[in-house]
Design an enzyme around this catalytic site. Structure first.
Site, PDB file in Angstrom:
ATOM      1  N   CYS A  92       0.823  -1.225   0.000  1.00 20.87           N
ATOM      2  CA  CYS A  92       0.000   0.000   0.000  1.00 20.87           C
ATOM      3  C   CYS A  92       0.850   1.265   0.000  1.00 20.87           C
ATOM      4  O   CYS A  92       0.380   2.325  -0.402  1.00 20.87           O
ATOM      5  CB  CYS A  92      -0.938   0.014   1.200  1.00 20.87           C
ATOM      6  SG  CYS A  92      -2.137  -1.327   1.151  1.00 20.87           S
TER       7      CYS A  92
ATOM      8  N   HIS B  88      -3.259   7.727   2.225  1.00 21.16           N
ATOM      9  CA  HIS B  88      -3.645   6.379   1.804  1.00 21.16           C
ATOM     10  C   HIS B  88      -5.094   6.139   2.237  1.00 21.16           C
ATOM     11  O   HIS B  88      -5.495   6.520   3.334  1.00 21.16           O
ATOM     12  CB  HIS B  88      -2.712   5.362   2.451  1.00 21.16           C
ATOM     13  CG  HIS B  88      -3.078   3.945   2.145  1.00 21.16           C
ATOM     14  ND1 HIS B  88      -3.426   3.531   0.877  1.00 21.16           N
ATOM     15  CD2 HIS B  88      -3.164   2.841   2.940  1.00 21.16           C
ATOM     16  CE1 HIS B  88      -3.698   2.241   0.912  1.00 21.16           C
ATOM     17  NE2 HIS B  88      -3.561   1.806   2.139  1.00 21.16           N
TER      18      HIS B  88
ATOM     19  N   ASN C 245      -9.923   0.357  -0.373  1.00 24.45           N
ATOM     20  CA  ASN C 245      -8.461   0.389  -0.335  1.00 24.45           C
ATOM     21  C   ASN C 245      -7.921  -0.244  -1.619  1.00 24.45           C
ATOM     22  O   ASN C 245      -8.065  -1.442  -1.823  1.00 24.45           O
ATOM     23  CB  ASN C 245      -7.989  -0.377   0.909  1.00 24.45           C
ATOM     24  CG  ASN C 245      -6.481  -0.361   1.073  1.00 24.45           C
ATOM     25  OD1 ASN C 245      -5.746   0.046   0.171  1.00 24.45           O
ATOM     26  ND2 ASN C 245      -6.024  -0.808   2.223  1.00 24.45           N
TER      27      ASN C 245
HETATM   28  O1  UT7 Z   1      -3.689  -0.752   3.419  1.00 30.01           O
HETATM   29  C1  UT7 Z   1      -2.998  -1.414   4.448  1.00 30.01           C
HETATM   30  C2  UT7 Z   1      -3.371  -0.827   5.687  1.00 30.01           C
HETATM   31  N1  UT7 Z   1      -4.553  -1.477   6.199  1.00 30.01           N
HETATM   32  C3  UT7 Z   1      -5.248  -0.839   7.106  1.00 30.01           C
HETATM   33  O2  UT7 Z   1      -4.938   0.268   7.412  1.00 30.01           O
HETATM   34  C4  UT7 Z   1      -6.384  -1.561   7.785  1.00 30.01           C
HETATM   35  C5  UT7 Z   1      -6.349  -1.228   9.251  1.00 30.01           C
HETATM   36  N2  UT7 Z   1      -7.388  -1.862  10.020  1.00 30.01           N
HETATM   37  C6  UT7 Z   1      -8.688  -1.509   9.921  1.00 30.01           C
HETATM   38  O3  UT7 Z   1      -9.043  -0.697   9.111  1.00 30.01           O
HETATM   39  C7  UT7 Z   1      -9.662  -2.097  10.902  1.00 30.01           C
HETATM   40  O4  UT7 Z   1      -8.970  -2.788  11.917  1.00 30.01           O
HETATM   41  C8  UT7 Z   1     -10.697  -3.049  10.252  1.00 30.01           C
HETATM   42  C9  UT7 Z   1     -11.670  -2.238   9.431  1.00 30.01           C
HETATM   43  C10 UT7 Z   1      -9.990  -4.075   9.388  1.00 30.01           C
HETATM   44  C11 UT7 Z   1     -11.495  -3.774  11.333  1.00 30.01           C
HETATM   45  O5  UT7 Z   1     -12.102  -2.851  12.215  1.00 30.01           O
HETATM   46  P1  UT7 Z   1     -12.002  -3.082  13.793  1.00 30.01           P
HETATM   47  O6  UT7 Z   1     -12.766  -2.015  14.422  1.00 30.01           O
HETATM   48  O7  UT7 Z   1     -10.544  -3.202  14.143  1.00 30.01           O
HETATM   49  O8  UT7 Z   1     -12.786  -4.442  13.978  1.00 30.01           O
HETATM   50  P2  UT7 Z   1     -12.277  -5.852  14.505  1.00 30.01           P
HETATM   51  O9  UT7 Z   1     -11.361  -6.497  13.535  1.00 30.01           O
HETATM   52  O10 UT7 Z   1     -11.807  -5.724  15.925  1.00 30.01           O
HETATM   53  O11 UT7 Z   1     -13.637  -6.643  14.519  1.00 30.01           O
HETATM   54  C12 UT7 Z   1     -14.724  -6.245  15.354  1.00 30.01           C
HETATM   55  C13 UT7 Z   1     -15.865  -7.221  15.160  1.00 30.01           C
HETATM   56  C14 UT7 Z   1     -15.435  -8.678  15.312  1.00 30.01           C
HETATM   57  O12 UT7 Z   1     -16.494  -9.374  15.924  1.00 30.01           O
HETATM   58  P3  UT7 Z   1     -16.435  -9.739  17.502  1.00 30.01           P
HETATM   59  O13 UT7 Z   1     -15.189 -10.557  17.657  1.00 30.01           O
HETATM   60  O14 UT7 Z   1     -16.371  -8.427  18.205  1.00 30.01           O
HETATM   61  O15 UT7 Z   1     -17.704 -10.493  17.702  1.00 30.01           O
HETATM   62  C15 UT7 Z   1     -15.295  -9.138  13.883  1.00 30.01           C
HETATM   63  O16 UT7 Z   1     -15.502 -10.526  13.742  1.00 30.01           O
HETATM   64  O17 UT7 Z   1     -16.392  -7.090  13.820  1.00 30.01           O
HETATM   65  C16 UT7 Z   1     -16.397  -8.374  13.195  1.00 30.01           C
HETATM   66  N3  UT7 Z   1     -16.176  -8.197  11.775  1.00 30.01           N
HETATM   67  C17 UT7 Z   1     -17.165  -7.970  10.899  1.00 30.01           C
HETATM   68  N4  UT7 Z   1     -18.499  -7.850  11.052  1.00 30.01           N
HETATM   69  C18 UT7 Z   1     -19.237  -7.601   9.966  1.00 30.01           C
HETATM   70  C19 UT7 Z   1     -15.000  -8.220  11.093  1.00 30.01           C
HETATM   71  N5  UT7 Z   1     -15.209  -8.000   9.786  1.00 30.01           N
HETATM   72  C20 UT7 Z   1     -16.545  -7.842   9.635  1.00 30.01           C
HETATM   73  C21 UT7 Z   1     -17.378  -7.584   8.537  1.00 30.01           C
HETATM   74  N6  UT7 Z   1     -18.705  -7.474   8.743  1.00 30.01           N
HETATM   75  N7  UT7 Z   1     -16.888  -7.444   7.280  1.00 30.01           N
END
Ligand code: UT7
Length: 319
Positions: free
Chosen positions: A114, A246, A276
């Protein structure tokens, strides 16, 4: 007088097919609401079958050349940032070179995921500064959706395909790339990687990401590298006309804007429409804001990105 690389023009290309959050919700356990709340993404573009990274790159390059008022024959360096090359080799940049009808100069790929466009910009800028190139195309192009595991909702909803390109030309004066700042730290491998490759598994593999871990690194490392770029030029956040970040997550973008007290009107945001697009995200956003007249000659622009590696960087550009 200092020899610098001026951005003469930029171009963008997005594949025709648009996939909305609701389209994804129909095929996996996710919702439009979750995706918008956690990322700001509403839709993404997805390349058609038979449409390769080189095809997207050529279309963006042709538009960048038109915006710059130059012909392909004027180019003597092509640096293409991509994580999704057409083939393992040769460099996709050489495919682009051939498709543009060019036979002179050098063309090669840069891999910093990225952060690739910022790395590619730094490479081309340094070629120009030392006099090894006169006029360069720097491209970020990806068919990133081909690396997705559609059974992994934690990554499948986050990415899209596209390409952006800029034309850099040697110039003597105050305008141009003022400085570039690159970093990587291989200890971050497990946070974001593809579980395959020609030397390890012989398969292409899929993206694996620890989202929260990457998020934490993104917020701190991007803030640090923006400060590094400002300090290197004796500038402060008040000097910034535009932040072109980004486009991974709206919450990270807003975090950077808040940290540097930049009003939202000074931040270019495309993540809602593009998701992204990895190496393409920064040049797509830059091209959009140059094309619609928001970014004007004389403006001070900060570009920044972070991705797998981890690798991250920033560039300060006087347009
Ligand atoms: O380009 C390279 C750089 N990449 C980035 O900058 C990405 C950086 N990370 C992020 O943008 C965020 O961490 C994400 C958008 C990927 C995830 O957001 P988050 O607030 O960190 O959520 P999480 O991974 O902690 O997940 C929270 C909950 C989980 O459920 P439980 O365990 O709380 O029950 C996940 O299973 O959301 C769930 N979850 C989803 N729910 C619905 C994860 N993906 C999804 C989804 N739809 N697509």
């Amino acid at each position: 007088m200092t020899r610098r690389s001026v951005i003469l023009g930029a171009g963008a290309y997005l594949p025709k097919r648009v996939v909305t959050n609701n389209d994804l919700a129909a095929q996996m356990d996710t919702t439009d609401d979750w995706i918008i709340q956690r990322t700001g993404i509403r839709q993404r573009h997805v390349a058609a079958e038979g449409e390769f990274t080189s095809h997207l790159a050529v279309k963006a390059s042709e538009r960048a050349l038109a915006a710059a008022g130059l012909k392909a024959a004027d180019i003597d360096l092509i640096v293409l940032a991509t994580t999704t090359p057409d083939e393992t080799f040769p460099a996709t940049a050489t495919r682009v070179q051939a498709l543009l009808g060019l036979t002179r100069g050098a063309a090669f790929d840069v891999q910093a995921v990225c952060a690739g466009f910022v790395f590619g910009l730094a490479v081309a800028d340094n070629f120009i500064k030392v006099g090894q190139a006169e006029t360069a195309l720097v491209i970020g192009a990806e068919t990133f959706t081909r690396l997705l595991d559609w059974n992994d909702r934690g990554t499948a909803v986050l990415f899209g395909d596209g390409a952006g390109a800029v034309v850099l030309k040697a110039s003597y004066g105050d305008r141009g790339v003022l400085s570039t700042h690159l970093h990587s730290d291989g200890r971050g491998h497990d946070a974001l990687y593809v579980d395959g490759g020609p030397s390890s598994t012989g398969r292409v593999g899929h993206v694996r990401m620890q989202g929260k871990e990457v998020f934490k690194h993104a917020v701190s490392k991007l803030a640090q590298v923006i400060q590094e770029a400002l300090d290197a030029n004796g500038m402060t956040a008040d000097d910034i006309d535009w932040l072109v970040p980004h486009q991974a997550n709206r919450r990270i973008i807003d975090g950077m804007a808040d940290k540097y007290r930049l009003p939202r009107e000074k931040v270019v945001v495309t993540v809602d429409r593009h998701a992204n697009t990895s190496a393409a995200s920064v040049p797509l956003a830059l091209a959009e804001a140059m094309d619609d007249g928001r970014i004007k000659p004389g403006h001070l622009v900060v570009l920044e990105a972070i991705g797998g590696g981890l690798a991250w960087g920033a560039a300060l550009v006087r347009m």
